[in-house]
Design a protein around this motif. Structure first.
Motif, PDB file in Angstrom:
ATOM      1  N   GLU B  88       6.134  -7.510   0.932  1.00  0.00           N
ATOM      2  CA  GLU B  88       6.776  -6.490   1.748  1.00  0.00           C
ATOM      3  C   GLU B  88       7.614  -5.594   0.859  1.00  0.00           C
ATOM      4  OE1 GLU B  88       9.379  -8.100   4.683  1.00  0.00           O
ATOM      5  OE2 GLU B  88      10.892  -8.622   3.223  1.00  0.00           O
ATOM      6  N   SER B  89       7.771  -4.364   1.292  1.00  0.00           N
ATOM      7  CA  SER B  89       8.436  -3.393   0.433  1.00  0.00           C
ATOM      8  C   SER B  89       9.814  -2.985   0.944  1.00  0.00           C
ATOM      9  CB  SER B  89       7.567  -2.149   0.309  1.00  0.00           C
ATOM     10  OG  SER B  89       7.487  -1.509   1.567  1.00  0.00           O
ATOM     11  N   LEU B 124      11.366  10.061   3.637  1.00  0.00           N
ATOM     12  CA  LEU B 124      10.793  11.147   4.425  1.00  0.00           C
ATOM     13  C   LEU B 124       9.576  11.767   3.751  1.00  0.00           C
ATOM     14  CD1 LEU B 124      13.196  13.914   5.723  1.00  0.00           C
ATOM     15  CD2 LEU B 124      11.507  12.587   6.973  1.00  0.00           C
ATOM     16  N   CYS B 125       8.579  12.100   4.524  1.00  0.00           N
ATOM     17  CA  CYS B 125       7.451  12.861   3.983  1.00  0.00           C
ATOM     18  C   CYS B 125       7.282  14.127   4.815  1.00  0.00           C
ATOM     19  CB  CYS B 125       6.142  12.080   4.104  1.00  0.00           C
ATOM     20  SG  CYS B 125       6.275  10.339   3.789  1.00  0.00           S
ATOM     21  N   ASP B 126       7.049  15.220   4.152  1.00  0.00           N
ATOM     22  CA  ASP B 126       6.788  16.477   4.839  1.00  0.00           C
ATOM     23  C   ASP B 126       5.278  16.673   4.915  1.00  0.00           C
ATOM     24  OD1 ASP B 126       6.408  19.107   5.614  1.00  0.00           O
ATOM     25  OD2 ASP B 126       8.224  19.796   4.648  1.00  0.00           O
ATOM     26  N   THR B 127       4.714  16.344   6.044  1.00  0.00           N
ATOM     27  CA  THR B 127       3.259  16.444   6.163  1.00  0.00           C
ATOM     28  C   THR B 127       2.797  17.890   6.098  1.00  0.00           C
ATOM     29  OG1 THR B 127       3.531  16.428   8.548  1.00  0.00           O
ATOM     30  CG2 THR B 127       2.989  14.348   7.497  1.00  0.00           C
ATOM     31  N   GLY B 128       3.670  18.797   6.527  1.00  0.00           N
ATOM     32  CA  GLY B 128       3.317  20.204   6.514  1.00  0.00           C
ATOM     33  C   GLY B 128       3.169  20.753   5.111  1.00  0.00           C
ATOM     34  N   ALA B 129       3.776  20.092   4.179  1.00  0.00           N
ATOM     35  CA  ALA B 129       3.683  20.537   2.800  1.00  0.00           C
ATOM     36  C   ALA B 129       2.313  20.202   2.215  1.00  0.00           C
ATOM     37  CB  ALA B 129       4.777  19.893   1.967  1.00  0.00           C
ATOM     38  N   ASP B 130       1.540  19.500   2.986  1.00  0.00           N
ATOM     39  CA  ASP B 130       0.227  19.061   2.509  1.00  0.00           C
ATOM     40  C   ASP B 130      -0.859  19.508   3.485  1.00  0.00           C
ATOM     41  OD1 ASP B 130      -1.908  17.836   1.381  1.00  0.00           O
ATOM     42  OD2 ASP B 130      -1.379  15.818   2.052  1.00  0.00           O
ATOM     43  N   PRO B 131      -1.094  20.785   3.526  1.00  0.00           N
ATOM     44  CA  PRO B 131      -2.031  21.324   4.513  1.00  0.00           C
ATOM     45  C   PRO B 131      -3.430  20.726   4.351  1.00  0.00           C
ATOM     46  CG  PRO B 131      -0.842  23.068   3.361  1.00  0.00           C
ATOM     47  CD  PRO B 131      -0.599  21.796   2.614  1.00  0.00           C
ATOM     48  N   GLY B 132      -3.811  20.444   3.126  1.00  0.00           N
ATOM     49  CA  GLY B 132      -5.135  19.896   2.884  1.00  0.00           C
ATOM     50  C   GLY B 132      -5.308  18.535   3.521  1.00  0.00           C
ATOM     51  N   ARG B 133      -4.237  17.800   3.574  1.00  0.00           N
ATOM     52  CA  ARG B 133      -4.299  16.494   4.191  1.00  0.00           C
ATOM     53  C   ARG B 133      -5.226  15.530   3.469  1.00  0.00           C
ATOM     54  NH1 ARG B 133      -2.220  17.112   9.137  1.00  0.00           N
ATOM     55  NH2 ARG B 133      -0.224  17.792   8.477  1.00  0.00           N
ATOM     56  N   GLU B 134      -5.553  15.843   2.236  1.00  0.00           N
ATOM     57  CA  GLU B 134      -6.493  14.955   1.559  1.00  0.00           C
ATOM     58  C   GLU B 134      -5.829  13.608   1.311  1.00  0.00           C
ATOM     59  OE1 GLU B 134      -6.424  16.976  -2.027  1.00  0.00           O
ATOM     60  OE2 GLU B 134      -5.927  18.796  -0.908  1.00  0.00           O
ATOM     61  N   ARG B 135      -4.551  13.690   1.040  1.00  0.00           N
ATOM     62  CA  ARG B 135      -3.865  12.447   0.747  1.00  0.00           C
ATOM     63  C   ARG B 135      -2.961  12.090   1.896  1.00  0.00           C
ATOM     64  NH1 ARG B 135      -0.648  12.882  -4.413  1.00  0.00           N
ATOM     65  NH2 ARG B 135      -0.891  10.647  -4.485  1.00  0.00           N
ATOM     66  N   SER B 136      -3.482  11.357   2.823  1.00  0.00           N
ATOM     67  CA  SER B 136      -2.708  11.005   3.996  1.00  0.00           C
ATOM     68  C   SER B 136      -1.565  10.081   3.614  1.00  0.00           C
ATOM     69  CB  SER B 136      -3.594  10.307   5.007  1.00  0.00           C
ATOM     70  OG  SER B 136      -2.799   9.632   5.945  1.00  0.00           O
ATOM     71  N   TYR B 137      -0.438  10.320   4.236  1.00  0.00           N
ATOM     72  CA  TYR B 137       0.684   9.437   3.996  1.00  0.00           C
ATOM     73  C   TYR B 137       0.429   8.071   4.617  1.00  0.00           C
ATOM     74  CZ  TYR B 137       3.320  13.293   2.090  1.00  0.00           C
ATOM     75  OH  TYR B 137       3.755  14.326   1.300  1.00  0.00           O
ATOM     76  N   PHE B 138      -0.505   8.035   5.527  1.00  0.00           N
ATOM     77  CA  PHE B 138      -0.858   6.730   6.088  1.00  0.00           C
ATOM     78  C   PHE B 138      -1.426   5.821   5.006  1.00  0.00           C
ATOM     79  CE2 PHE B 138      -0.466   8.586  10.290  1.00  0.00           C
ATOM     80  CZ  PHE B 138       0.028   7.522  11.009  1.00  0.00           C
ATOM     81  N   ASP B 139      -1.951   6.438   3.984  1.00  0.00           N
ATOM     82  CA  ASP B 139      -2.450   5.630   2.877  1.00  0.00           C
ATOM     83  C   ASP B 139      -1.339   4.822   2.222  1.00  0.00           C
ATOM     84  OD1 ASP B 139      -5.068   6.112   3.109  1.00  0.00           O
ATOM     85  OD2 ASP B 139      -5.209   7.601   1.508  1.00  0.00           O
ATOM     86  N   LEU B 140      -0.147   5.387   2.256  1.00  0.00           N
ATOM     87  CA  LEU B 140       0.963   4.641   1.676  1.00  0.00           C
ATOM     88  C   LEU B 140       1.140   3.332   2.432  1.00  0.00           C
ATOM     89  CD1 LEU B 140       3.573   7.451   0.969  1.00  0.00           C
ATOM     90  CD2 LEU B 140       2.094   6.266  -0.629  1.00  0.00           C
ATOM     91  N   ARG B 142      -1.440   1.804   4.190  1.00  0.00           N
ATOM     92  CA  ARG B 142      -2.619   0.987   3.926  1.00  0.00           C
ATOM     93  C   ARG B 142      -2.532   0.318   2.565  1.00  0.00           C
ATOM     94  NH1 ARG B 142      -5.222   5.692   5.771  1.00  0.00           N
ATOM     95  NH2 ARG B 142      -5.777   5.530   7.979  1.00  0.00           N
ATOM     96  N   ARG B 143      -1.935   1.036   1.655  1.00  0.00           N
ATOM     97  CA  ARG B 143      -1.862   0.487   0.311  1.00  0.00           C
ATOM     98  C   ARG B 143      -0.574  -0.258   0.065  1.00  0.00           C
ATOM     99  NH1 ARG B 143      -3.883   5.505  -3.174  1.00  0.00           N
ATOM    100  NH2 ARG B 143      -6.077   5.421  -2.679  1.00  0.00           N
ATOM    101  N   ARG B 144       0.110  -0.510   1.125  1.00  0.00           N
ATOM    102  CA  ARG B 144       1.265  -1.395   1.094  1.00  0.00           C
ATOM    103  C   ARG B 144       2.446  -0.912   0.294  1.00  0.00           C
ATOM    104  NH1 ARG B 144      -1.205  -5.537   3.590  1.00  0.00           N
ATOM    105  NH2 ARG B 144      -3.335  -4.829   3.681  1.00  0.00           N
ATOM    106  N   ARG B 145       2.586   0.357   0.251  1.00  0.00           N
ATOM    107  CA  ARG B 145       3.753   0.833  -0.457  1.00  0.00           C
ATOM    108  C   ARG B 145       4.901   0.999   0.518  1.00  0.00           C
ATOM    109  NH1 ARG B 145       1.550   4.604  -5.080  1.00  0.00           N
ATOM    110  NH2 ARG B 145       3.760   4.894  -5.337  1.00  0.00           N
ATOM    111  N   ALA B 146       4.602   0.935   1.770  1.00  0.00           N
ATOM    112  CA  ALA B 146       5.642   0.965   2.782  1.00  0.00           C
ATOM    113  C   ALA B 146       5.277  -0.075   3.834  1.00  0.00           C
ATOM    114  CB  ALA B 146       5.750   2.342   3.407  1.00  0.00           C
ATOM    115  N   ASP B 147       6.289  -0.601   4.489  1.00  0.00           N
ATOM    116  CA  ASP B 147       6.033  -1.633   5.490  1.00  0.00           C
ATOM    117  C   ASP B 147       5.661  -1.049   6.839  1.00  0.00           C
ATOM    118  OD1 ASP B 147       6.568  -3.522   3.619  1.00  0.00           O
ATOM    119  OD2 ASP B 147       8.606  -3.940   4.293  1.00  0.00           O
ATOM    120  N   GLY B 148       6.127   0.143   7.079  1.00  0.00           N
ATOM    121  CA  GLY B 148       5.859   0.730   8.377  1.00  0.00           C
ATOM    122  C   GLY B 148       6.148   2.222   8.361  1.00  0.00           C
TER     123      GLY B 148
END
Lengths: 359, 359
Positions: B88-89, B124-140, B142-148
């Motif tokens: 857990e992180s 905090l993540c600013d999703t708007g700063a990533d219009p391409g959305r190629e790198r979803s923050y949800f990956d963080l 999935r890859r266990r860098r955050a607990d929730g």
DNA sequence: GTGAAAGCGCTAACAG
DNA sequence: CTGTTAGCGCTTTCAC
């Protein structure tokens, strides 16, 4: 602080030594490991790792097998493990004093865009949300949860400069002290403030008030000095009663400060506020005591946030190159990360007076 | 925004583990390991670990020895390693579409405060700063860098609801779909919009415009329906030309939409904008085409950000309980984390009509 | 109460 | 090209 975190969620966080992998993305919390993918693909973990990391020396057929297994299993690399191994997290931290202050938003975007360009995630921390400061975000750096940080919070910057934190991989933005060796980017606050005041002077004002933030901050002292010197150069003796120091940049703070300023017998005919948020508050405060802007009192702000053009009257202000500030900060940090020993410079970016209707 | 911190009392910080790194400035980026501390203290790594984690079964004398060694060496736990071991992180992610929109700031504070209370860091993540959305923050996640995670961005939420992301430990805030099983917190958008329109109706308006965001979003559809039904119930047939859909909540978007709306032959005498930022832009846009608020056109906003009370005229708006929204979201997430199987409810918080001068 | 040792999941030599 | 193996730094049984 170090340990003894409250660990409020007790042992209940049962690690869920989870079941054997079903051939589905059903990762309950246990998580697939690279070993399972390797097994499923009939190769070694090393090969899987190579494929995952895009190494060249893998036979296409093998690569496909691995990719198929990854796909089928819904496997995601566990970055905790990877990071431990590679000793880097590819995470950058940005600390702002108040995410609610629009001034920081654009800077943050600048940081984010170059961070992303270089394969880093940028994460934001609101230092103002942690008045106690018991848990410094710099600890995230010390404990290697982030590779580097950019700090926009003057209070945190001062504190960090005070400690022996200068060895940590971080960069100061907007608030800085050239003497410390910590890389920084900002503007020439002294000249910028002078420009604001000289504009007011040119409009014929001689009683010019200053609504400043806390003079414990370097930037506030620099702006104050710019204000003072511009006045003096114009042959005006600054009156201390024209100056106010606030410990907040909130609208409300600006509003009440302005109202207070106007109570004086010989009140200023113009006010220079060191932040647009303050200036917007000032206009509101002025209006609340029956003064009109700019007819009765002129107002100049600082920052040029997008809101500045929207309010009534549109705000005359000193524009900071926010986007570039952020981009530069990120580049400096990346530079420092790439070569920890290199001497990273401090850089000053140009500001600009934007004349609208408030002054 | 809330008060930014007054200057921090320098360095008087943590009474616990403040360590003069001077004793061993060797921070070659390699970092001390628990083994070195153990050696220096003349104990085993296990013991050091026990002390670090506040386990009871350590003789006081031993504990002191360890603490001394930790202090002397300036050791910091490597959380990467710890996290890998404990799986857990202790990190929570909050995704916002635009950190520059003040509406989110207070929500974020609410989240942060309860996260902190429970020993978590919130980033905090600013999703708007990533219009391409190629790198979803949800990956963080999935890859266990955050607990929730807590997501405030309607676009990201929709996308996540579409994927099979509902197994991930996250909570939707403000935008939500009860049908999906993802925990959520928000308000009754339908009723809130109705309340706004009914207020305008009560003021005698019959031509009421709606400046909405993208109807792809659930909240936008709900508010639109509330608007439509309130009109219909009053015996008014909604005119489609009174409605505009924007894909931005920026001031500028509101301003130009308002100007456009006013161009019509039979233009609205009142405008309901689904966000205060939009509403502020609307007022600006109205002014730019020579309309006065509220005399010529009344305006009601949505959210009640702190700025709403500052502008001229002060904005009538629907207040959302932002702080509580954030706190609740965090609590729901923590609940879900503590017990991944438990059924976490959706919760609706009350809104409130705040009448000021714009309508 | 304390230590030895077994991994957490991954990458990177080093062999073959 | 691919597999074997040795850790990264930490927590945690399991012995003593």
């Amino acid at each position: 602080m170090s340990k003894s975190l409250p660990k409020a969620a007790p042992a209940s966080s049962s690690p869920t030594r989870r079941s054997p992998p079903e051939a589905q993305p059903s990762h309950p919390a246990g998580g697939l490991s690279i070993a399972q993918v390797a097994e499923q693909a009939g190769v070694s973990v090393a090969t899987v790792s190579r494929v995952l990391n895009g190494h060249e020396n893998v036979r296409p057929a093998t690569r496909d097998k691995v990719l198929a297994a990854v796909d089928a299993s819904g496997y995601r690399v566990n970055e905790l493990a990877r990071n431990l191994r590679t000793a880097e997290s590819r995470l950058l931290l940005t600390m702002v004093p108040d995410v609610g202050n629009p001034f920081y938003a654009e800077i943050v975007r600048g940081i984010d865009s170059v961070a992303r360009q270089h394969g880093y995630f940028m994460l934001l921390c609101d230092t103002g949300a942690d008045p106690g400061r018991e848990r410094s975000y710099f600890d995230l750096l010390r404990r290697r949860r982030a590779d580097g940080a950019i700090c926009l919070d003057p209070a945190t910057i001062q504190q960090a400069l005070g400690e022996a934190s200068s060895a940590l991989p971080w960069v100061a933005c907007c608030e800085f002290d050239p003497a410390t060796g910590v890389p920084y980017v900002g503007i020439d606050n002294y000249r910028a403030a002078g420009d604001a005041v000289r504009h007011l002077l040119a409009r014929g004002h001689r009683r010019i008030g200053l609504i400043n933030s806390d003079v414990d901050y370097l930037y506030a002292r620099q702006r104050q000095q710019g204000y003072l010197d511009a006045l003096t150069e114009a042959g005006i003796t600054p009156d201390e009663r024209w100056r106010m120091n606030l410990n907040s940049l909130d609208y409300e703070a600006g509003a009440s400060a302005a109202a207070l300023l106007m109570q004086q017998p010989h009140a200023p005919s113009a006010i220079f506020a060191v932040s647009d948020t303050l200036a917007i508050g000032v206009i509101h405060g002025l209006r609340s005591v029956g003064k009109r802007v700019p007819d009765d009192v002129a107002v100049v702000g600082f920052d040029d946030i997008s809101l500045a053009a929207q309010i009534d009257p549109p705000l005359t202000t000193i524009a900071q190159p926010m986007r570039e500030l952020g981009e530069t900060a990120a580049r400096l940090l990346l530079q420092r990360l790439a070569n920890p020993l290199a001497n990273v410079p401090g850089v000053l970016l140009p500001h600009r007076l934007v004349i609208r209707r408030s002054a």
